[in-house]
Design a protein around this motif. Structure first.
Motif, PDB file in Angstrom:
ATOM      1  N   ALA A  48      -0.017   0.986  -5.774  1.00 51.82           N
ATOM      2  CA  ALA A  48      -0.049   1.651  -4.463  1.00 51.82           C
ATOM      3  C   ALA A  48       0.993   1.067  -3.517  1.00 51.82           C
ATOM      4  O   ALA A  48       1.661   1.815  -2.790  1.00 51.82           O
ATOM      5  CB  ALA A  48      -1.442   1.560  -3.857  1.00 51.82           C
ATOM      6  N   ASP A  49       1.156  -0.251  -3.507  1.00 52.29           N
ATOM      7  CA  ASP A  49       2.156  -0.857  -2.623  1.00 52.29           C
ATOM      8  C   ASP A  49       3.560  -0.386  -2.986  1.00 52.29           C
ATOM      9  O   ASP A  49       4.374  -0.104  -2.103  1.00 52.29           O
ATOM     10  CB  ASP A  49       2.071  -2.384  -2.672  1.00 52.29           C
ATOM     11  N   GLY A  50       3.856  -0.297  -4.272  1.00 53.59           N
ATOM     12  CA  GLY A  50       5.164   0.176  -4.702  1.00 53.59           C
ATOM     13  C   GLY A  50       5.407   1.615  -4.304  1.00 53.59           C
ATOM     14  O   GLY A  50       6.512   1.978  -3.896  1.00 53.59           O
ATOM     15  N   LEU A  51       4.360   2.434  -4.394  1.00 57.84           N
ATOM     16  CA  LEU A  51       4.516   3.844  -4.023  1.00 57.84           C
ATOM     17  C   LEU A  51       4.547   4.044  -2.511  1.00 57.84           C
ATOM     18  O   LEU A  51       4.907   5.123  -2.046  1.00 57.84           O
ATOM     19  CB  LEU A  51       3.404   4.688  -4.645  1.00 57.84           C
ATOM     20  N   ARG A  52       4.167   3.022  -1.739  1.00 53.48           N
ATOM     21  CA  ARG A  52       4.208   3.113  -0.272  1.00 53.48           C
ATOM     22  C   ARG A  52       5.432   2.425   0.331  1.00 53.48           C
ATOM     23  O   ARG A  52       5.627   2.462   1.543  1.00 53.48           O
ATOM     24  CB  ARG A  52       2.945   2.491   0.314  1.00 53.48           C
ATOM     25  N   ALA A  53       6.262   1.780  -0.495  1.00 57.25           N
ATOM     26  CA  ALA A  53       7.426   1.052   0.002  1.00 57.25           C
ATOM     27  C   ALA A  53       8.428   2.004   0.648  1.00 57.25           C
ATOM     28  O   ALA A  53       8.568   3.159   0.231  1.00 57.25           O
ATOM     29  CB  ALA A  53       8.100   0.295  -1.145  1.00 57.25           C
ATOM     30  N   MET A  60      10.240   7.479   4.286  1.00 49.32           N
ATOM     31  CA  MET A  60      10.071   8.110   2.982  1.00 49.32           C
ATOM     32  C   MET A  60       9.574   7.084   1.959  1.00 49.32           C
ATOM     33  O   MET A  60      10.086   5.965   1.890  1.00 49.32           O
ATOM     34  CB  MET A  60      11.406   8.696   2.521  1.00 49.32           C
ATOM     35  N   THR A  61       8.573   7.493   1.159  1.00 48.32           N
ATOM     36  CA  THR A  61       8.031   6.656   0.092  1.00 48.32           C
ATOM     37  C   THR A  61       8.050   7.421  -1.218  1.00 48.32           C
ATOM     38  O   THR A  61       8.133   8.657  -1.228  1.00 48.32           O
ATOM     39  CB  THR A  61       6.573   6.238   0.388  1.00 48.32           C
ATOM     40  N   LEU A  62       7.941   6.697  -2.324  1.00 49.17           N
ATOM     41  CA  LEU A  62       7.857   7.358  -3.619  1.00 49.17           C
ATOM     42  C   LEU A  62       6.555   8.149  -3.744  1.00 49.17           C
ATOM     43  O   LEU A  62       6.530   9.239  -4.320  1.00 49.17           O
ATOM     44  CB  LEU A  62       7.995   6.344  -4.754  1.00 49.17           C
ATOM     45  N   GLY A  63       5.470   7.617  -3.200  1.00 53.10           N
ATOM     46  CA  GLY A  63       4.203   8.357  -3.202  1.00 53.10           C
ATOM     47  C   GLY A  63       4.319   9.642  -2.405  1.00 53.10           C
ATOM     48  O   GLY A  63       3.852  10.707  -2.832  1.00 53.10           O
ATOM     49  N   GLY A  64       4.946   9.558  -1.234  1.00 52.37           N
ATOM     50  CA  GLY A  64       5.175  10.758  -0.427  1.00 52.37           C
ATOM     51  C   GLY A  64       6.057  11.752  -1.156  1.00 52.37           C
ATOM     52  O   GLY A  64       5.851  12.969  -1.076  1.00 52.37           O
ATOM     53  N   ALA A 107      -0.082   8.228   1.697  1.00 56.27           N
ATOM     54  CA  ALA A 107      -0.487   6.821   1.824  1.00 56.27           C
ATOM     55  C   ALA A 107      -1.990   6.641   1.623  1.00 56.27           C
ATOM     56  O   ALA A 107      -2.445   5.552   1.282  1.00 56.27           O
ATOM     57  CB  ALA A 107      -0.073   6.271   3.190  1.00 56.27           C
ATOM     58  N   ASP A 108      -2.766   7.721   1.794  1.00 56.22           N
ATOM     59  CA  ASP A 108      -4.215   7.656   1.609  1.00 56.22           C
ATOM     60  C   ASP A 108      -4.643   7.949   0.171  1.00 56.22           C
ATOM     61  O   ASP A 108      -5.829   7.854  -0.145  1.00 56.22           O
ATOM     62  CB  ASP A 108      -4.909   8.661   2.544  1.00 56.22           C
ATOM     63  N   LEU A 114      -1.861  10.764  -6.954  1.00 57.62           N
ATOM     64  CA  LEU A 114      -0.531  11.315  -6.689  1.00 57.62           C
ATOM     65  C   LEU A 114       0.133  11.807  -7.965  1.00 57.62           C
ATOM     66  O   LEU A 114       0.700  12.909  -7.992  1.00 57.62           O
ATOM     67  CB  LEU A 114       0.349  10.268  -6.007  1.00 57.62           C
ATOM     68  N   ARG A 115       0.054  11.005  -9.015  1.00 60.84           N
ATOM     69  CA  ARG A 115       0.680  11.400 -10.279  1.00 60.84           C
ATOM     70  C   ARG A 115       0.012  12.643 -10.861  1.00 60.84           C
ATOM     71  O   ARG A 115       0.692  13.551 -11.346  1.00 60.84           O
ATOM     72  CB  ARG A 115       0.644  10.238 -11.268  1.00 60.84           C
ATOM     73  N   ILE A 116      -1.319  12.697 -10.813  1.00 61.72           N
ATOM     74  CA  ILE A 116      -2.045  13.853 -11.336  1.00 61.72           C
ATOM     75  C   ILE A 116      -1.742  15.100 -10.518  1.00 61.72           C
ATOM     76  O   ILE A 116      -1.510  16.186 -11.082  1.00 61.72           O
ATOM     77  CB  ILE A 116      -3.561  13.562 -11.397  1.00 61.72           C
ATOM     78  N   LEU A 117      -1.718  14.977  -9.200  1.00 63.06           N
ATOM     79  CA  LEU A 117      -1.404  16.120  -8.334  1.00 63.06           C
ATOM     80  C   LEU A 117      -0.043  16.697  -8.697  1.00 63.06           C
ATOM     81  O   LEU A 117       0.118  17.914  -8.848  1.00 63.06           O
ATOM     82  CB  LEU A 117      -1.427  15.680  -6.865  1.00 63.06           C
TER      83      LEU A 117
END
Length: 185
Positions: A48-53, A60-64, A107-108, A114-117
């Motif tokens: 999660a931290d990596g995807l929120r960096a 902009m984040t990788l999760g976003g 971020a939530d 996120l990957r499944i979505l």
């Protein structure tokens, strides 16, 4: 639909190489799948931290990015091309109040969510593209149109999606390198 000439060779990062000498449809789909695989590679193995960096002044984040591209997949292929209503979670968003909701709300979400979505949106997109190709090929117009009545063709949507992924994959390169030093095209 048989996928003759489809990419079967994988590069050193597990991405399917686009076909070198085949038809327009296979070339476009090959490049779109290559760009999708690049995003998956840039997001692989991160918590999660990596995807929120973030990098620099950008939020902009990788999760976003995963959530944004899931939305873009659903918007262009399911909603525009196939004329479907927005599926969850997009159907309950107040887009006028927050036009960048997918970027902020990521971020939530957990990395798995996120990957499944994103993966489910890609699966829906592939299904919609296959149906449109069977029904009218690359010239197949989208079922939704702009206010002036013009509708983009499937060809236009595919090229737009390749551009969308390529642009964001450039962002993903910078963000991923800032997280753990991973570099590469």
């Amino acid at each position: 639909m048989e996928d003759e000439g489809a990419a079967t060779d994988l590069d050193e990062h597990g991405r399917p190489e686009p076909p070198l000498a085949t038809g327009e449809t296979e070339t476009l789909l090959g490049f779109l799948d290559y760009q999708r695989a690049t995003l998956a590679w840039k997001c692989a193995g991160l918590d999660a931290d990596g995807l929120r960096a973030t990098v620099g002044a950008s939020s902009m984040t990788l999760g976003g990015m995963l959530k944004h591209l899931a939305y873009v997949e659903d918007d262009w292929f399911s909603r525009w091309l196939c004329g479907r209503d927005r599926p969850p979670p997009w159907d309950t968003v107040d887009w006028k109040a927050d036009p960048d909701w997918e970027w902020h709300s990521a971020a939530d979400d957990t990395p798995d969510q996120l990957r499944i979505l994103w993966q489910e949106a890609v699966t829906r997109s592939r299904s919609g593209v296959a149906a449109a190709l069977a029904d009218g090929g690359l010239e197949q117009p989208a079922r939704r149109s702009w206010p002036d009545g013009r509708a983009p063709s499937l060809r236009w949507i595919l090229v737009h999606m390749i551009e969308e992924y390529a642009r964001h994959n450039g962002h993903a390169d910078l963000i991923r390198e800032s997280v753990d030093g991973l570099t590469g095209e």
